[in-house]
Scaffold this motif. Structure first.
Motif, PDB file in Angstrom:
ATOM      1  N   SER A  62       0.818  -1.210   0.000  1.00  0.00           N
ATOM      2  CA  SER A  62       0.000   0.000   0.000  1.00  0.00           C
ATOM      3  C   SER A  62       0.853   1.261   0.000  1.00  0.00           C
ATOM      4  CB  SER A  62      -0.941   0.012   1.195  1.00  0.00           C
ATOM      5  OG  SER A  62      -0.217   0.193   2.388  1.00  0.00           O
ATOM      6  N   LYS A  63       2.076   1.156   0.513  1.00  0.00           N
ATOM      7  CA  LYS A  63       2.972   2.318   0.537  1.00  0.00           C
ATOM      8  C   LYS A  63       3.796   2.443  -0.736  1.00  0.00           C
ATOM      9  CE  LYS A  63       3.311   2.204   5.509  1.00  0.00           C
ATOM     10  NZ  LYS A  63       4.079   1.812   6.660  1.00  0.00           N
ATOM     11  N   THR A  64       4.220   1.304  -1.306  1.00  0.00           N
ATOM     12  CA  THR A  64       5.162   1.369  -2.427  1.00  0.00           C
ATOM     13  C   THR A  64       4.708   0.600  -3.666  1.00  0.00           C
ATOM     14  OG1 THR A  64       6.341  -0.587  -1.645  1.00  0.00           O
ATOM     15  CG2 THR A  64       7.109   1.548  -0.837  1.00  0.00           C
ATOM     16  N   GLY A  65       3.499   0.069  -3.677  1.00  0.00           N
ATOM     17  CA  GLY A  65       3.075  -0.817  -4.763  1.00  0.00           C
ATOM     18  C   GLY A  65       2.615  -0.140  -6.022  1.00  0.00           C
ATOM     19  N   GLY A  66       2.207   1.086  -5.976  1.00  0.00           N
ATOM     20  CA  GLY A  66       1.699   1.785  -7.139  1.00  0.00           C
ATOM     21  C   GLY A  66       0.468   2.585  -6.794  1.00  0.00           C
ATOM     22  N   ILE A  72      -1.261  -2.423  -8.002  1.00  0.00           N
ATOM     23  CA  ILE A  72      -1.226  -2.933  -6.629  1.00  0.00           C
ATOM     24  C   ILE A  72      -1.470  -4.439  -6.615  1.00  0.00           C
ATOM     25  CG2 ILE A  72      -2.412  -2.848  -4.397  1.00  0.00           C
ATOM     26  CD1 ILE A  72      -2.809   0.152  -4.934  1.00  0.00           C
ATOM     27  N   ARG A  73      -2.415  -4.916  -7.437  1.00  0.00           N
ATOM     28  CA  ARG A  73      -2.677  -6.357  -7.499  1.00  0.00           C
ATOM     29  C   ARG A  73      -1.456  -7.105  -8.042  1.00  0.00           C
ATOM     30  NH1 ARG A  73      -8.207  -7.268  -6.622  1.00  0.00           N
ATOM     31  NH2 ARG A  73      -9.504  -5.463  -7.103  1.00  0.00           N
ATOM     32  N   ALA A  74      -0.814  -6.547  -9.066  1.00  0.00           N
ATOM     33  CA  ALA A  74       0.380  -7.178  -9.632  1.00  0.00           C
ATOM     34  C   ALA A  74       1.527  -7.187  -8.621  1.00  0.00           C
ATOM     35  CB  ALA A  74       0.797  -6.465 -10.912  1.00  0.00           C
ATOM     36  N   ALA A  75       1.672  -6.097  -7.856  1.00  0.00           N
ATOM     37  CA  ALA A  75       2.726  -6.045  -6.840  1.00  0.00           C
ATOM     38  C   ALA A  75       2.481  -7.091  -5.748  1.00  0.00           C
ATOM     39  CB  ALA A  75       2.792  -4.646  -6.231  1.00  0.00           C
ATOM     40  N   PHE A  76       1.221  -7.273  -5.372  1.00  0.00           N
ATOM     41  CA  PHE A  76       0.930  -8.297  -4.369  1.00  0.00           C
ATOM     42  C   PHE A  76       1.215  -9.693  -4.911  1.00  0.00           C
ATOM     43  CE2 PHE A  76      -1.735 -11.319  -2.111  1.00  0.00           C
ATOM     44  CZ  PHE A  76      -1.394 -11.025  -0.793  1.00  0.00           C
ATOM     45  N   ASP A  77       0.843  -9.951  -6.173  1.00  0.00           N
ATOM     46  CA  ASP A  77       1.111 -11.268  -6.756  1.00  0.00           C
ATOM     47  C   ASP A  77       2.612 -11.539  -6.860  1.00  0.00           C
ATOM     48  OD1 ASP A  77      -1.519 -12.094  -6.946  1.00  0.00           O
ATOM     49  OD2 ASP A  77      -1.796 -11.203  -8.932  1.00  0.00           O
ATOM     50  N   ARG A  78       3.403 -10.495  -7.150  1.00  0.00           N
ATOM     51  CA  ARG A  78       4.863 -10.671  -7.167  1.00  0.00           C
ATOM     52  C   ARG A  78       5.378 -10.996  -5.763  1.00  0.00           C
ATOM     53  NH1 ARG A  78       4.655  -6.209 -10.565  1.00  0.00           N
ATOM     54  NH2 ARG A  78       5.226  -4.810  -8.866  1.00  0.00           N
ATOM     55  N   HIS A  79       4.853 -10.293  -4.779  1.00  0.00           N
ATOM     56  CA  HIS A  79       5.276 -10.554  -3.395  1.00  0.00           C
ATOM     57  C   HIS A  79       4.836 -11.961  -2.967  1.00  0.00           C
ATOM     58  CE1 HIS A  79       6.744  -9.125   0.473  1.00  0.00           C
ATOM     59  NE2 HIS A  79       5.763  -9.833   1.022  1.00  0.00           N
ATOM     60  N   LYS A  80       3.681 -12.388  -3.415  1.00  0.00           N
ATOM     61  CA  LYS A  80       3.180 -13.722  -3.083  1.00  0.00           C
ATOM     62  C   LYS A  80       4.052 -14.806  -3.702  1.00  0.00           C
ATOM     63  CE  LYS A  80      -0.749 -16.724  -3.695  1.00  0.00           C
ATOM     64  NZ  LYS A  80      -2.019 -16.941  -4.327  1.00  0.00           N
ATOM     65  N   SER A  81       4.574 -14.565  -4.898  1.00  0.00           N
ATOM     66  CA  SER A  81       5.435 -15.566  -5.537  1.00  0.00           C
ATOM     67  C   SER A  81       6.774 -15.699  -4.816  1.00  0.00           C
ATOM     68  CB  SER A  81       5.660 -15.218  -7.011  1.00  0.00           C
ATOM     69  OG  SER A  81       6.429 -14.035  -7.133  1.00  0.00           O
ATOM     70  N   ILE A  82       7.186 -14.666  -4.128  1.00  0.00           N
ATOM     71  CA  ILE A  82       8.435 -14.718  -3.353  1.00  0.00           C
ATOM     72  C   ILE A  82       8.194 -15.350  -1.984  1.00  0.00           C
ATOM     73  CG2 ILE A  82      10.195 -13.305  -2.223  1.00  0.00           C
ATOM     74  CD1 ILE A  82       9.815 -11.294  -4.511  1.00  0.00           C
ATOM     75  N   GLY A  91      -3.911 -11.581  -5.493  1.00  0.00           N
ATOM     76  CA  GLY A  91      -4.110 -10.172  -5.828  1.00  0.00           C
ATOM     77  C   GLY A  91      -5.546  -9.857  -6.190  1.00  0.00           C
ATOM     78  N   ALA A  92      -6.258 -10.805  -6.766  1.00  0.00           N
ATOM     79  CA  ALA A  92      -7.653 -10.586  -7.140  1.00  0.00           C
ATOM     80  C   ALA A  92      -8.576 -10.506  -5.925  1.00  0.00           C
ATOM     81  CB  ALA A  92      -8.116 -11.706  -8.064  1.00  0.00           C
ATOM     82  N   ASP A  93      -8.149 -11.021  -4.789  1.00  0.00           N
ATOM     83  CA  ASP A  93      -8.976 -11.010  -3.584  1.00  0.00           C
ATOM     84  C   ASP A  93      -8.872  -9.709  -2.790  1.00  0.00           C
ATOM     85  OD1 ASP A  93      -9.738 -13.630  -4.135  1.00  0.00           O
ATOM     86  OD2 ASP A  93      -8.031 -14.449  -3.028  1.00  0.00           O
ATOM     87  N   LEU A  94      -7.958  -8.837  -3.154  1.00  0.00           N
ATOM     88  CA  LEU A  94      -7.746  -7.603  -2.406  1.00  0.00           C
ATOM     89  C   LEU A  94      -8.822  -6.579  -2.726  1.00  0.00           C
ATOM     90  CD1 LEU A  94      -3.896  -7.201  -2.886  1.00  0.00           C
ATOM     91  CD2 LEU A  94      -5.084  -8.220  -0.951  1.00  0.00           C
ATOM     92  N   GLU A  95      -9.222  -5.821  -1.708  1.00  0.00           N
ATOM     93  CA  GLU A  95     -10.116  -4.682  -1.883  1.00  0.00           C
ATOM     94  C   GLU A  95      -9.266  -3.429  -1.760  1.00  0.00           C
ATOM     95  OE1 GLU A  95     -13.314  -4.879   0.898  1.00  0.00           O
ATOM     96  OE2 GLU A  95     -13.682  -6.989   0.471  1.00  0.00           O
ATOM     97  N   VAL A 105      -5.459  -0.924   1.306  1.00  0.00           N
ATOM     98  CA  VAL A 105      -5.645  -2.272   0.782  1.00  0.00           C
ATOM     99  C   VAL A 105      -6.205  -3.136   1.919  1.00  0.00           C
ATOM    100  CG1 VAL A 105      -4.517  -4.245  -0.290  1.00  0.00           C
ATOM    101  CG2 VAL A 105      -3.684  -1.938  -0.763  1.00  0.00           C
ATOM    102  N   SER A 106      -7.352  -3.782   1.645  1.00  0.00           N
ATOM    103  CA  SER A 106      -8.008  -4.633   2.634  1.00  0.00           C
ATOM    104  C   SER A 106      -8.120  -6.048   2.088  1.00  0.00           C
ATOM    105  CB  SER A 106      -9.402  -4.108   2.958  1.00  0.00           C
ATOM    106  OG  SER A 106      -9.352  -2.786   3.412  1.00  0.00           O
ATOM    107  N   PHE A 107      -8.210  -6.999   3.002  1.00  0.00           N
ATOM    108  CA  PHE A 107      -8.385  -8.395   2.610  1.00  0.00           C
ATOM    109  C   PHE A 107      -9.170  -9.109   3.692  1.00  0.00           C
ATOM    110  CE2 PHE A 107      -4.622  -8.272   5.182  1.00  0.00           C
ATOM    111  CZ  PHE A 107      -4.685  -9.424   5.956  1.00  0.00           C
ATOM    112  N   GLY A 108      -9.727 -10.240   3.330  1.00  0.00           N
ATOM    113  CA  GLY A 108     -10.446 -11.069   4.275  1.00  0.00           C
ATOM    114  C   GLY A 108     -10.571 -12.476   3.721  1.00  0.00           C
ATOM    115  N   TYR A 109     -10.441 -13.444   4.582  1.00  0.00           N
ATOM    116  CA  TYR A 109     -10.580 -14.842   4.169  1.00  0.00           C
ATOM    117  C   TYR A 109     -10.912 -15.699   5.380  1.00  0.00           C
ATOM    118  CZ  TYR A 109      -5.790 -15.465   5.920  1.00  0.00           C
ATOM    119  OH  TYR A 109      -4.674 -15.503   6.704  1.00  0.00           O
ATOM    120  N   ASP A 110     -11.473 -16.866   5.108  1.00  0.00           N
ATOM    121  CA  ASP A 110     -11.800 -17.837   6.144  1.00  0.00           C
ATOM    122  C   ASP A 110     -10.844 -19.010   6.043  1.00  0.00           C
ATOM    123  OD1 ASP A 110     -13.931 -16.181   6.665  1.00  0.00           O
ATOM    124  OD2 ASP A 110     -15.400 -17.448   5.650  1.00  0.00           O
TER     125      ASP A 110
END
Length: 130
Positions: A62-66, A72-82, A91-95, A105-110
């Motif tokens: 959220s600070k440096t992703g774009g 922002i979704r692409a930056a999260f997916d890159r971070h997730k791959s690492i 990245g598609a699940d982010l609000e 940036v918000s998220f939620g999951y069960d």
């Protein structure tokens, strides 16, 4: 006098207040309770670790992703791959919203954690960047 001395040295065996300790049933009860708490803790700790990993990634992105949603979704997916421990959110699940020119940036999951047999523990994780 000899009879009096002999009776004064004998301890009464029917007095139960002097007996202390834990019974076998008490020991089994506490062992079962501690082992159940240990099983739950060991099953839940990896999900808590994943939540804090996702939260840290979201705050960083959220600070440096774009500035745009796809960036922002692409930056999260890159971070997730690492980061190997992120499996519950993509990245598609982010609000993604903006508050006063700041990206939030918000998220939620069960997460269902199997304890034993048909018994599951459901944990609902929610998080947001600050």
């Amino acid at each position: 006098m000899n009879a009096v001395t002999r009776t004064s040295l004998v301890r009464p065996t029917s007095h139960r207040s002097a007996v202390r300790g834990i019974t076998m049933i008490g020991l089994l009860f506490w062992a079962a309770l501690v082992s159940m708490a240990g099983i739950v803790t060991l099953r839940v700790l990896p999900t808590v670790n994943e939540y804090y990993t996702i939260l840290g990634a979201v705050e960083k992105i959220s600070k440096t992703g774009g500035n745009t949603v796809p960036e922002i979704r692409a930056a999260f997916d890159r971070h997730k791959s690492i980061e190997y421990s992120i499996t519950s959110v993509s990245g598609a699940d982010l609000e993604i919203t903006k508050n006063d020119e700041r990206v939030v940036v918000s998220f939620g999951y069960d997460k269902e954690v199997e304890l034993f047999g048909p018994v599951y523990l459901l944990i609902k994780y929610r998080g947001s960047s600050r």
